[in-house]
Design an enzyme around this catalytic site. Structure first.
Site, PDB file in Angstrom:
ATOM      1  N   GLU A   1       9.419 -13.451  76.535  1.00 17.07           N
ATOM      2  CA  GLU A   1       7.745 -13.671  76.926  1.00 17.07           C
ATOM      3  C   GLU A   1       6.954 -13.782  75.931  1.00 17.07           C
ATOM      4  O   GLU A   1       5.979 -14.539  75.797  1.00 17.07           O
ATOM      5  CB  GLU A   1       7.376 -12.436  77.802  1.00 17.07           C
ATOM      6  CG  GLU A   1       7.875 -12.391  79.343  1.00 17.07           C
ATOM      7  CD  GLU A   1       9.297 -12.083  79.384  1.00 17.07           C
ATOM      8  OE1 GLU A   1       9.734 -11.641  78.317  1.00 17.07           O
ATOM      9  OE2 GLU A   1       9.994 -12.096  80.555  1.00 17.07           O
TER      10      GLU A   1
ATOM     11  N   HIS B   1       7.535  -5.310  89.646  1.00 20.13           N
ATOM     12  CA  HIS B   1       7.416  -6.687  90.229  1.00 20.13           C
ATOM     13  C   HIS B   1       6.109  -6.665  91.121  1.00 20.13           C
ATOM     14  O   HIS B   1       6.036  -7.879  91.743  1.00 20.13           O
ATOM     15  CB  HIS B   1       8.701  -6.937  90.915  1.00 20.13           C
ATOM     16  CG  HIS B   1       9.810  -7.370  89.948  1.00 20.13           C
ATOM     17  ND1 HIS B   1      10.536  -6.428  89.300  1.00 20.13           N
ATOM     18  CD2 HIS B   1      10.507  -8.533  90.119  1.00 20.13           C
ATOM     19  CE1 HIS B   1      11.512  -6.984  88.773  1.00 20.13           C
ATOM     20  NE2 HIS B   1      11.567  -8.130  89.283  1.00 20.13           N
TER      21      HIS B   1
END
Ligand code: TPP
Ligand code: TPP
Ligand code: MG
Ligand code: MG
Lengths: 362, 326, 326, 362
Positions: free
Chosen positions: B60, B129
């Protein structure tokens, strides 16, 4: 021009796909008393895995990450650890966790969406599953540092995936642990896929083991479906770490036979024709063949084992399903050691608005 | 006009802009062959090639960082972070570089990137999440932060975000991806950034929200309407810079305001709105401002997530309390 | 009692706790042999050894991440991030792990780490050396965020932070490191966390601030005092969780509030305080709340930094405006 | 066990400390017309450097990071680039920047605390200095990707320090660039120190060049004080990248003769006795000796060069000092392409409260 450094990466396999020895075996691999528990543990993990997928399909747990075909890594590595060592796992490491003493009911509780599932009764110091990829390598390096500082003969063992080796955390942690010569063993479960990204697109490096070279430590490859190879290399690396020899990296080459998780459909990106032949290499059959060759296993034993393991799974499912639901207070009560005054009102509000049946109204 | 759900609208907007602007490239994990774990990018790699729809390695920091480099060199990267719980490693590049490249080079280089990420709870997803990180970004000078609440706004705002010459964080509420469909004209028409959308007019109180929480907020407005109470519903849409003018206008009429968001209460973006009301709307206020928000706790795993999320009941209760003050 | 400046007070607190608790270890870049770029850790490696005062490689993510591992295994790591502009790579570990390790294991493991970092502008430091990131952390459930404003509070609060069983972000205003000295008893006495400190009593308005900005805020209080206006000055000290009780109490008496902070205005922590006033203090307020803050721009390089920072003049102007309302 | 991968790291030096050739030289290194500009550029960079330190000491600029003794890296690398390539530098790379066409006045403006110093008139597409360590490697990989996508024969060249190789950004970017086969050259200025942290504590890896192996790309070592070696390897790597051969890593071994920055006092952590002998290896003297050996340099030329370079420095200082100060509006006007409505009021307030003389009242 002068060559100033040379490196090699070695690959280790003891049992071929048929369970035949390819080279002299380490002593434990000739000892049924050592092998059968490993076989049992892999079988247990696989049956648990299948049940967990079934529970997800019927809405009894949430998303689940299967370890199908990769059981030799978790069991091989965890069985090489001592009780007082610490496992720092990823979300695909329930095989290793079960071997460490995490119960199947705890695992189901976690995947069922309940934090209490990470409050293991037994390996009290093991880390909970790390979902953010590769972050756990840093934690494991920190654990290892703590052991070294306190002169404790303990080792931190960390597992991550092939995808995880692309992440900065992995490199930073290995580099620091190497400088520290900390008792850390990092195992890469190279199951060839990071969701839809194949190993070849994850890195241009021909092996993942060679990533160790960047940290100046040893890296080696194992046939990750050969539990003898995994356990042997893990034992060596753990012993070395315990003896003050510093960290190592093991790339265990396996294959993800199933979907990434129950939320995934691998046929979208992976030709089933690629998967089919990989079944020939899976670890349980391989060890069974080896046991058969040693005359240490029978159809009756197999049947009894499957029965026992299935019963254990079923008991775990029952225990899981019988666990009373968490309450709104659980959102607050372990956030801090003591609830800060500023949160009291919110906690009261959460209880006030909680559904009376404690159920989930999503 | 096609009936699209939110994730399809995202997909259409990406496709439209890739078709019309060769500088647009997508990058992220599993966005190519797999079409994204939510299918936001489905079909795009097939259509535009693997060089423009880049399946990246799992990194990322580098997704954000290479997007900065691409953007500076004239591309318009749209990077996807698979779930907003994994967005934190991008913050260094977003805060220290993307948000300020134009400023620190006095306009010589710019950073027209979009960082897309699903966000929010409510779909029983695994740990990490279900995060709502918008407030972290909304505090950063030089950024735009956008969150759509319907397929139509997803389409128009995403086009605007990609066309914007500056970096935009585009957060897509996972819970809305497939919740409902809307007629959306796939005509490449962008919606304006930096303005709120008033979804419902009303004179008795103002409900301000964004993203998935507009479901509960609008449902609450319905409940109130059934009792004859007119709630004005404002969708923030662009969370930074904040269009306070629309909110202040509304509160000037209604005198009451309830702010609803899913992120943790303390330091959430609701605070900024309430603060503006305390500064510039205080003479309009006939009752204390109320915030109905996620609690100041970690978003719980699935079994408690709906006890964490603001419910219609909580919003209605706050509205009633606000209306009780005379 | 010794006369100490703030950085010396930090040093004494670290030394005291290392002396009395063998679990305390320090880690960070240049903290050992060099004693830290600001000398906060000077002499400590000599005294406690290189195993407990760890000069790390240049890797902020791993500094935070290994600290999580150390803390979980029973150490009390105090990690230094050299400047807060380099703190962003720690956010993933702080948000996704440190803040929630206790919660996600239901108390089985805990994370008693301290992340120390200098913060703020005003010393003509290079780019990225003048950030005020407190609001990013103050939004994260499970954290404590602390910022001292004097040598005495630095000493007592840092001891409290290290002893606290949960993670604490401890931000030290660079501008105060050597600005003034105070008598500080090096007696290992911690100050309480989670409460504000009232630095000056007054009945006409409440000035709320934290860190270096208390310099300007207190100077503004002096200016106002010279005009016969009594400003109460509240030092937040613990920025999360927020002790609103003290502030609401004060505003209940004064009816007016000016919040002063150095970070960018939008989404800064001042918003949370103003929001609380709009919710729970609105009936006390006799005038709109005011925020005097850094602008919503990138902290400029040295030549403009004092045009960015709130000045005494700006605070006094805001106070006057607040007082004009009758 | 089988060896599945082998790697080597090579070290290149052409001129020894006395400027004597240790092996056959590449053609440019025998050509005074090619060498003298390099010599001039290194001299200019060093004189600039000394002046910048003096300006800092007298309060005319802020903290400054000297490149003393490391000039061969910046000049060697930048001189191997084409105009249309892009430099992505760290804060210690003014030598490279000047070679690229950044003016000394611009550099001073930056170090003097004024963003306009990064608005280079000439290398319009070069990145500004990266202060957050190693972040620039990601940017450079992104630039390289853009070039490749558009089929532009351009190369992104990135410089970072030895400390920077410990940071996740470095590894992640190299790994991605390698998968992409992007035209990227990453140069590590291994000046042996990261502030007070010596190279040996930065990583257990015996070379930093071997970090390339983790990404599956080539890494090599150069004597970073030998501009012939640096330029030669940079040329090769850049040509390879331009030809589609993918990224490379060059570790240029040098030594930080000065303090880390003007805010640092290296005697706190580094024995001056360690520094003293390093002067014998510094790059300018070395190239001068080589030029003298080629009969391509004289005392008069030296004197004239120093005069010219000093004059250029002085002119830059004057230009810098004569630059009108920035105004409060500058905080707002380039933050976004167009000022958002929400910022108008703040901009007005900043102008309202700005000191009338535009001065800095800190
Ligand atoms: C930092 C981060 N980014 C993205 C994800 C989403 N995600 C979950 S698993 C996965 C792939 C991981 O692949 P690998 O490391 O090979 O492990 P495997 O799942 O194959 O065991 C991704 C991208 C995540 N969990 N964490
Ligand atoms: C991410 C980050 N962490 C810390 C710093 C503070 N810092 C500035 S320079 C430096 C040392 C860098 O060493 P190296 O990479 O070897 O480069 P050198 O300064 O020696 O050229 C540090 C720690 C920074 N600028 N960025
Ligand atoms: Mg994998
Ligand atoms: Mg260095």
């Amino acid at each position: 021009m002068a060559v100033v450094a040379r490196f090699e990466v070695e690959y280790t396999r003891f049992l071929d796909a048929e369970g035949k020895a390819t080279q002299p075996l380490p002593p434990f691999a000739l000892d049924p008393a050592a092998l059968i528990p490993l076989y049992r543990a892999m079988t247990q993990a696989r049956l648990f895995d299948a049940k967990a997928i079934a529970l997800q399909r019927t809405g009894k747990i949430g998303t689940f990450a299967s370890a199908l075909g990769q059981e030799a890594i978790g069991i091989g590595v965890a069985s090489a650890m001592r009780v007082e060592d610490v496992l720092v796992p990823s979300y695909r490491d329930h095989a290793a966790q079960l071997q460490r003493g995490v119960t199947m009911a705890e695992s189901l509780l976690y995947w069922g969406g309940d934090e209490r599932g990470s409050n293991f009764a037994v390996p009290r110091m093991d880390f909970p599953i790390a979902v953010p990829i590769a972050t756990q390598v840093c934690h494991a390096a920190g654990c290892a540092y703590a052991f070294k500082l306190r002169n404790e003969p303990r080792v931190a063992v960390c597992i991550l995936g092939d995808g995880g080796t692309s992440k900065g955390d992995f490199y930073e942690a290995l580099n620091l642990a190497a400088v520290w010569q900390a008792p850390l063993v990092v195992v890469v479960n190279n199951n060839q896929w990071a969701i839809s990204v194949p190993r070849s697109q994850q890195s241009a490096a021909p092996t993942l083991a060679q990533k160790a070279i960047a940290a100046g430590i040893e890296g080696c490859q194992a046939d990750g479906n050969d539990i003898v190879a995994v356990r042997h290399l893990a034992q060596q690396a753990i012993a070395k770490a315990r003896a003050g020899g510093g960290p190592s990296l093991i790339e265990a080459i396996s294959y993800r036979l199933g979907d990434h998780t129950t939320a995934d459909d691998a046929t979208r990106y992976r030709d089933p024709a690629e998967v089919e032949p990989q079944w020939a290499f899976e670890p349980i059959r391989r060890l069974r063949n080896h046991l058969l060759r040693l005359n240490a296993w029978s159809a009756e034993q197999e049947e009894a084992l499957v029965r026992e393991c299935s019963e254990a799974v079923n008991a775990a499912v029952e225990a899981y399903l019988a666990t009373p639901p968490p309450t709104a207070a659980d959102m607050f009560d372990q956030l801090y050691a003591a609830l800060p005054a500023a949160l009291r009102e919110q906690r009261a509000a959460a209880l006030h608005f909680a559904p009376h049946d404690g159920g989930d109204h999503g | 006009m096609a009936e699209l759900n939110l994730v399809e609208a995202v997909n259409r907007a990406l496709a439209w802009e890739m078709e019309h602007d060769p500088a647009v490239v997508l990058l992220g994990e599993d966005i190519g062959v797999n079409g994204g774990v939510f299918r936001a990018t489905v079909g795009l790699q097939q259509r535009f090639g693997a060089a423009r729809v880049i399946d990246t390695a799992l990194a990322e920091t580098a997704i954000a960082g290479t997007a900065v480099g691409m953007a500076a060199m004239g591309l318009k990267p749209v990077a996807e972070i698979q779930f907003s719980g994994f967005i934190y490693p991008t913050l260094d590049h977003i805060i220290n570089h993307a948000s300020r490249l134009r400023h620190r080079t006095r306009g010589r280089l710019a950073c027209p990137l979009v960082l897309r990420s699903p966000c929010g709870a409510g779909i029983h997803a695994p740990e990490h999440h279900s995060e709502s990180p918008e407030a972290l970004f909304a505090h950063v000078p030089g950024l735009r932060v956008v969150m759509p609440s319907s397929p139509g706004r997803a389409y128009g705002l995403l086009l605007a975000a990609i066309r914007d010459p500056d970096p935009v964080i585009f957060l897509e509420p996972t819970r809305l991806y497939r919740l409902f469909k809307q007629e959306v004209a796939d005509d490449g028409a962008a919606l304006p950034l930096d303005v709120c959308f008033t979804l419902r007019a009303g004179n008795d109180l103002t409900l301000v929200s964004w993203g998935a929480m507009l479901q509960e907020t609008q449902a609450a407005a319905e409940v109130l309407a059934a009792e004859g109470i007119g709630a004005e519903v404002v969708d923030l849409a662009t969370l930074k810079p904040l269009d306070m003018a629309t909110i202040l206008d509304s509160v000037a009429r209604t005198g009451r305001c309830v702010i609803v968001h899913e992120a943790a209460r303390s330091g959430g973006l609701g605070a900024e709105i309430a603060a503006n009301l305390a500064e510039r709307g205080i003479y309009s206020l006939q009752a204390p401002v109320q915030r109905v928000t996620g609690y100041d706790v970690v978003v719980p795993l699935a079994r408690l997530e709906y006890q964490y999320l603001p419910s219609v009941e909580r919003i209605v209760a706050a509205a009633r309390q606000t209306l009780e003050v005379t």
